[in-house]
Enzyme design. Structure first.
Site, short mmCIF file in Angstrom:
data_model
loop_
_atom_site.label_atom_id
_atom_site.label_comp_id
_atom_site.label_asym_id
_atom_site.label_seq_id
_atom_site.Cartn_x
_atom_site.Cartn_y
_atom_site.Cartn_z
N CYS A 92 13.70 10.38 6.71
CA CYS A 92 13.70 9.83 8.07
C CYS A 92 15.07 9.97 8.72
O CYS A 92 15.18 10.16 9.92
CB CYS A 92 13.25 8.38 8.05
SG CYS A 92 14.06 7.42 6.80
N GLY A 151 3.84 3.13 13.75
CA GLY A 151 4.70 1.96 14.01
C GLY A 151 4.34 1.29 15.32
O GLY A 151 4.28 0.05 15.41
N GLY A 174 7.25 4.58 8.10
CA GLY A 174 6.37 5.71 8.34
C GLY A 174 6.60 6.28 9.72
O GLY A 174 7.71 6.19 10.26
N GLU A 187 10.53 0.72 10.07
CA GLU A 187 11.51 1.77 9.79
C GLU A 187 10.78 3.08 10.03
O GLU A 187 9.92 3.46 9.26
CB GLU A 187 12.00 1.62 8.34
CG GLU A 187 13.37 2.21 8.13
CD GLU A 187 13.28 3.63 7.64
OE1 GLU A 187 13.34 4.54 8.50
OE2 GLU A 187 13.14 3.84 6.43
N LYS A 205 0.83 -1.21 0.00
CA LYS A 205 0.00 0.00 0.00
C LYS A 205 0.86 1.26 0.00
O LYS A 205 1.59 1.52 0.95
CB LYS A 205 -0.90 0.05 1.24
CG LYS A 205 -1.91 1.20 1.10
CD LYS A 205 -2.58 1.57 2.41
CE LYS A 205 -1.87 2.64 3.16
NZ LYS A 205 -1.88 3.96 2.51
N GLU A 252 10.77 15.03 15.72
CA GLU A 252 11.01 14.98 14.28
C GLU A 252 10.13 16.02 13.59
O GLU A 252 8.91 15.97 13.71
CB GLU A 252 10.67 13.58 13.75
CG GLU A 252 10.93 13.43 12.27
CD GLU A 252 10.66 12.02 11.75
OE1 GLU A 252 9.60 11.47 12.02
OE2 GLU A 252 11.55 11.49 11.06
P1 NAI Z 1 1.99 7.81 8.63
O1 NAI Z 1 2.84 6.94 9.46
O2 NAI Z 1 0.57 8.03 9.05
O3 NAI Z 1 1.93 7.25 7.13
C1 NAI Z 1 2.77 6.27 6.59
C2 NAI Z 1 1.94 5.17 5.94
O4 NAI Z 1 1.19 4.45 6.93
C3 NAI Z 1 0.89 5.66 4.93
O5 NAI Z 1 0.84 4.75 3.86
C4 NAI Z 1 -0.40 5.60 5.74
O6 NAI Z 1 -1.55 5.47 4.95
C5 NAI Z 1 -0.17 4.36 6.57
N1 NAI Z 1 -0.96 4.27 7.81
C6 NAI Z 1 -1.48 5.28 8.56
N2 NAI Z 1 -2.10 4.79 9.64
C7 NAI Z 1 -1.99 3.44 9.59
C8 NAI Z 1 -2.41 2.37 10.43
N3 NAI Z 1 -3.09 2.59 11.57
N4 NAI Z 1 -2.09 1.10 10.10
C9 NAI Z 1 -1.38 0.85 8.97
N5 NAI Z 1 -0.97 1.82 8.13
C10 NAI Z 1 -1.25 3.10 8.43
O7 NAI Z 1 2.73 9.19 8.48
P2 NAI Z 1 2.11 10.65 8.20
O8 NAI Z 1 0.91 10.88 9.07
O9 NAI Z 1 1.93 10.80 6.74
O10 NAI Z 1 3.28 11.61 8.70
C11 NAI Z 1 3.34 12.07 10.03
C12 NAI Z 1 4.75 12.19 10.52
O11 NAI Z 1 5.38 10.91 10.47
C13 NAI Z 1 5.67 13.05 9.66
O12 NAI Z 1 5.58 14.38 10.04
C14 NAI Z 1 7.02 12.47 9.96
O13 NAI Z 1 7.54 13.03 11.15
C15 NAI Z 1 6.74 11.00 10.18
N6 NAI Z 1 7.04 10.20 8.97
C16 NAI Z 1 8.21 9.53 8.93
C17 NAI Z 1 8.54 8.80 7.81
C18 NAI Z 1 9.82 8.08 7.72
O14 NAI Z 1 10.25 7.73 6.64
N7 NAI Z 1 10.45 7.78 8.82
C19 NAI Z 1 7.68 8.75 6.63
C20 NAI Z 1 6.43 9.46 6.80
C21 NAI Z 1 6.16 10.16 7.93
#
Ligand code: NAI
Ligand code: MG
Length: 505
Positions: free
Chosen positions: A317, A266, A261, A283, A209, A414
């Site tokens: 990240c 996580g 994410g 990650e 996804k 972050e």
């Molecule tokens: P997020 O963690 O919500 O999104 C990442 C992925 O997880 C997306 O595909 C989303 O649809 C999916 N997702 C969301 N909730 C889920 C759940 N309960 N179960 C399974 N999958 C789920 O990240 P978001 O809200 O877009 O960004 C928020 C903050 O997270 C950012 O400001 C940043 O600090 C951090 N982030 C860190 C990343 C990294 O590479 N370490 C990447 C994206 C965000």
């Protein structure tokens, strides 16, 4: 003689520069726009789900829009997969695993992965432009980093497919089954490659996804995978929001979850998977330290600091978002850094001159702005580059904070944007303690002329990746991943392959 003359004139030039400012163009000197053409890209109005080798409408009949953050205009509609779609995709992946993929010789599996890599290369230009349109990242980065690295991940893991017993000598290795993979929006195609390539090479099938703000290159990858002739159901790609991700995580017939994410999500996933027997890699976020010692090559370090925090608008990240400078060179480093900030171009991501593109989404834009306000309120001193911003779209100036306290939220949380917090240090013990004082542990950079100091720090910093005299270098052969709240498990290299295998003695 000629040499002498040259140095004479350059000396004169320098004096003139100081007194009259010969390099002061009063803002009248600029690059001509050089936008990459989009004429070769034909986006569909609507993208369906890719399940069992077919592009199908979602069970709910619902679609959502993805926009270009540089213009905030809609690019296309994509399907919103629900639990029923996830169930269909997992069943297709299970059937493909049992009837085709696990029966195929490893050499044949490798050939499919090679073919995907070659087809991606053929469509590299299109992939780069669509990535830039959908994510807001600069064309220079999608063209020169994201797309070639994504191809390289497929090439690299294709090579391992028929050599698993050499990869883990004297061990019995076997595939896991169906892998559920959820990826973020900062490196959409690259993250899809990080996930899919090792999973396939290890003999698993996949349900992936992409993130809701950046689904388009994943759908182009679905077209490429389809064209490659990969047996139906081996890779399934479902677009949707967090609920779609949760349905994948909670599906009982999945053997492995790989997530990249936010740390918050996580944690939810780790709880959901606990006790189910699903293998898990996470990650997550970071607040990585970039450490500059007084003996470092200062000009190179300044470039490394800029690359560390402003690459991909800081949506990285492992971004070097906490800078630690040794006190004796702090003034020089900060002065040069401010000068360099003012030369960075913020603007149209499709323009080949642009250094910093658009912030990925309105939510992320608000979150970065909020953190900048927090930094100001906490008493840190802000410096923003003087560049002009486009009138429309989501843009933020490269920003740095000095006088930052260790306890400050901008030094702890972050921000995931183009915002750097700067602290100073005197001794090596002090900087190790400060750098490790973070809930995260993903990456670090060390700038020094002294090899022994680099080795000393690599053993004492609690992070997964350390770069010496460089930053943000990635390679498919090199493992990547973190400690503490940055997650666990490694991606890339042999370690990344191991994460998709059962390895027994
Ligand atoms: P997020 O963690 O919500 O999104 C990442 C992925 O997880 C997306 O595909 C989303 O649809 C999916 N997702 C969301 N909730 C889920 C759940 N309960 N179960 C399974 N999958 C789920 O990240 P978001 O809200 O877009 O960004 C928020 C903050 O997270 C950012 O400001 C940043 O600090 C951090 N982030 C860190 C990343 C990294 O590479 N370490 C990447 C994206 C965000
Ligand atoms: Mg988008």
């Amino acid at each position: 003689m000629a040499k002498q003359k040259k140095s004479d004139s350059s000396d004169k030039g320098q004096t003139a520069e100081k007194s009259k400012g010969v390099f002061d163009f009063n803002g009248g000197w600029d690059y001509s726009p050089s936008p990459e053409s989009t004429g070769h890209v034909k986006l569909k109005e609507r993208y369906e789900l890719y399940i069992d080798g077919k592009f199908v409408a979602p069970d709910s009949g619902k679609y959502f829009r993805t926009t270009n953050p540089a213009t905030e205009k809609v690019l296309a509609e994509v399907a919103h997969a629900n639990e029923a779609d996830v169930d269909k995709a997992v069943s297709a992946a299970r059937k493909a695993y049992e009837t085709v993929w696990s029966k195929l010789s490893a050499k044949e599996r490798g050939k499919y992965i090679y073919r995907i890599a070659r087809l991606m290369q053929e469509r590299a230009r299109e992939l780069a432009v669509v990535e830039t349109l959908d994510a807001g990242k600069t064309i220079r980065e999608s063209r020169d980093v994201d797309v070639p690295l994504a191809c390289n991940h497929f090439f690299y893991y294709a090579g391992w497919a028929d050599k698993l017993e050499y990869a883990f000598p004297n061990r019995k290795v076997s595939s896991l089954g169906v892998a559920g993979q959820i990826i973020p929006w900062n490196f959409p195609l690259l993250m899809a490659a990080w996930k899919i390539a090792p999973a396939l090479a290890a003999g698993n099938t996949v349900v992936l996804k992409p993130a809701e703000t950046t689904p388009l290159t994943a759908m182009l990858l679905a077209e490429i995978i389809h064209e490659s002739g990969l047996p139906a159901g081996v890779v399934n790609i479902l677009t949707g929001y967090g609920d779609t991700g949760a349905a994948i995580v909670n599906h009982p017939d999945i053997n492995k979850i790989a997530f990249t994410g936010s740390t918050n999500v996580g944690k939810i996933i780790q709880k959901a998977v606990a006790g189910t027997g699903k293998k898990l890699t996470l990650e997550l976020g970071g607040k990585s330290a970039n450490i500059v010692f007084e003996d470092a090559p200062i000009d190179q370090a300044v470039e490394g600091i800029v690359n560390g925090i402003f690459f991909n608008q800081g949506h990285v990240c492992c971004a070097g978002s906490r800078l630690f400078v040794q006190e004796s060179v702090a003034e020089e480093v900060i002065r040069k850094l401010k000068d360099r900030l003012d030369t960075l171009y913020v603007g149209d991501p499709l323009d080949k001159n642009t250094d910093i593109g658009a912030i990925n989404s309105k939510e992320q834009y608000e979150s970065i702005k909020k953190h900048i306000e927090i930094g100001k309120k906490e008493g840190a001193e802000i410096y923003e580059s003087k560049c002009l911003l486009p009138k429309n779209g989501l843009f933020i100036r490269p920003t740095l904070f000095t006088d930052v306290a260790q306890s400050s939220r901008i030094a702890q949380e972050e921000i995931f944007g183009p915002v750097l917090s700067i602290q100073t240090f005197r001794t090596i013990d002090e900087v190790i303690q400060k750098a490790n004082n973070s809930p995260y542990g993903l990456a670090a950079g060390v700038w020094t002329d002294k090899g022994s100091r680099i080795f000393n720090l690599t053993t004492k910093l609690r992070v997964g990746v350390i770069w010496a005299n460089t930053y943000n270098k990635f390679d498919p052969t090199s493992p990547f991943g973190g400690y503490k709240e940055s997650g666990f498990g490694r991606e890339g290299g042999l370690h990344g392959l191991g994460a998709y295998l059962k390895i027994e003695r």
